[in-house]
Scaffold this active site. Sequence first.
Site, PDB file in Angstrom:
ATOM      1  N   TYR A 152     -28.414  45.036 110.055  1.00  0.00           N
ATOM      2  CA  TYR A 152     -28.529  45.565 111.299  1.00  0.00           C
ATOM      3  C   TYR A 152     -29.250  45.473 112.433  1.00  0.00           C
ATOM      4  O   TYR A 152     -29.630  45.387 113.585  1.00  0.00           O
ATOM      5  CB  TYR A 152     -27.239  46.324 111.677  1.00  0.00           C
ATOM      6  CG  TYR A 152     -26.677  46.258 112.148  1.00  0.00           C
ATOM      7  CD1 TYR A 152     -25.353  45.970 112.713  1.00  0.00           C
ATOM      8  CD2 TYR A 152     -26.833  48.146 113.075  1.00  0.00           C
ATOM      9  CE1 TYR A 152     -25.347  46.623 114.051  1.00  0.00           C
ATOM     10  CE2 TYR A 152     -25.949  48.117 114.440  1.00  0.00           C
ATOM     11  CZ  TYR A 152     -25.126  47.335 114.520  1.00  0.00           C
ATOM     12  OH  TYR A 152     -24.700  47.932 116.079  1.00  0.00           O
ATOM     13  N   ALA A 153     -29.532  46.626 111.976  1.00  0.00           N
ATOM     14  CA  ALA A 153     -30.746  47.641 112.737  1.00  0.00           C
ATOM     15  C   ALA A 153     -31.875  46.419 112.838  1.00  0.00           C
ATOM     16  O   ALA A 153     -32.351  45.920 114.111  1.00  0.00           O
ATOM     17  CB  ALA A 153     -31.527  48.431 112.126  1.00  0.00           C
ATOM     18  N   SER A 155     -31.696  43.464 113.392  1.00  0.00           N
ATOM     19  CA  SER A 155     -31.435  42.440 113.696  1.00  0.00           C
ATOM     20  C   SER A 155     -30.816  42.561 115.836  1.00  0.00           C
ATOM     21  O   SER A 155     -30.703  42.024 116.744  1.00  0.00           O
ATOM     22  CB  SER A 155     -29.295  41.552 113.887  1.00  0.00           C
ATOM     23  OG  SER A 155     -28.427  42.623 113.723  1.00  0.00           O
ATOM     24  N   LYS A 156     -30.599  44.339 116.058  1.00  0.00           N
ATOM     25  CA  LYS A 156     -30.356  44.594 117.196  1.00  0.00           C
ATOM     26  C   LYS A 156     -31.975  44.634 118.087  1.00  0.00           C
ATOM     27  O   LYS A 156     -31.979  44.211 118.954  1.00  0.00           O
ATOM     28  CB  LYS A 156     -29.730  45.572 116.564  1.00  0.00           C
ATOM     29  CG  LYS A 156     -28.152  45.481 117.072  1.00  0.00           C
ATOM     30  CD  LYS A 156     -27.492  45.349 117.512  1.00  0.00           C
ATOM     31  CE  LYS A 156     -26.187  45.067 116.827  1.00  0.00           C
ATOM     32  NZ  LYS A 156     -25.040  43.943 118.177  1.00  0.00           N
TER      33      LYS A 156
END
Length: 244
Positions: A152-153, A155-156
């Site tokens: 997630y991190a 991708s952001k």
Amino acid sequence: MRFTDKVCLVTGGTSGIGRATCIRLGAEGATVVVLGRDAADGDETVDTITKAGGTAIFLACDLAKPKAIAATVKKVVTKYHRVDVLICDAAMMTFEHLVDLPLEKWDLLMQVNLRSLAQLTQLCLPHMPKGSAIVAISSVHAHQTTASVVPYATSKGAMEAFVRGMSRELDFRQIRINAVAPGAVDTPMLWTNPNVKNGVETIDKATVGQPEELAAAIAFMASHEASFIHGTTLAVDGGRLAQL
């Protein structure tokens, strides 16, 4: 109103920040195209907007499926002939250490969180008139993260790099692109996070934002009032990143 006669396409519009953003845009005159997977939730968002006097439709779209994205954009362009605002809010998370994470989950998350942004941008750009805007919803996890949410991190962080790179390809007097990075916000994604539930990630409820606060910032970044803002990320986090 800032979005009168504007067609605004919002992914993740069925809950949380995305839903609040749809409602805010609808209240400001937009024709809101609500994208999501759950028809019941989508209809609820549309009903909220229309009962308040706004205009909205729901289109079911699974961002993990490129053909579905292409078909959805085609429907929007066929119906409205343009997209004035693209807001990419939909996202998924995983909660496993990388060594335990099946790479299929990594691929799925990147498809939903990152590739869909690229595909939607690519498909919408030819139909975005002068003065249009793209807003990608990032996260403070791009800058300050915890264990077990590496995909997630990642991708952001990549999303913010995408915004910076695309800003070099776009003339901001024609089409702008920016990101908004929320901190802890009172949404299902926050409270169902296992790291929050088991105390690994401590959340001070006094500093948790409301979806409507994020919607206000997103609407500003998408509006003509932000006409000189391009290729950057606005942190809307109650000062969380300032404590780094």
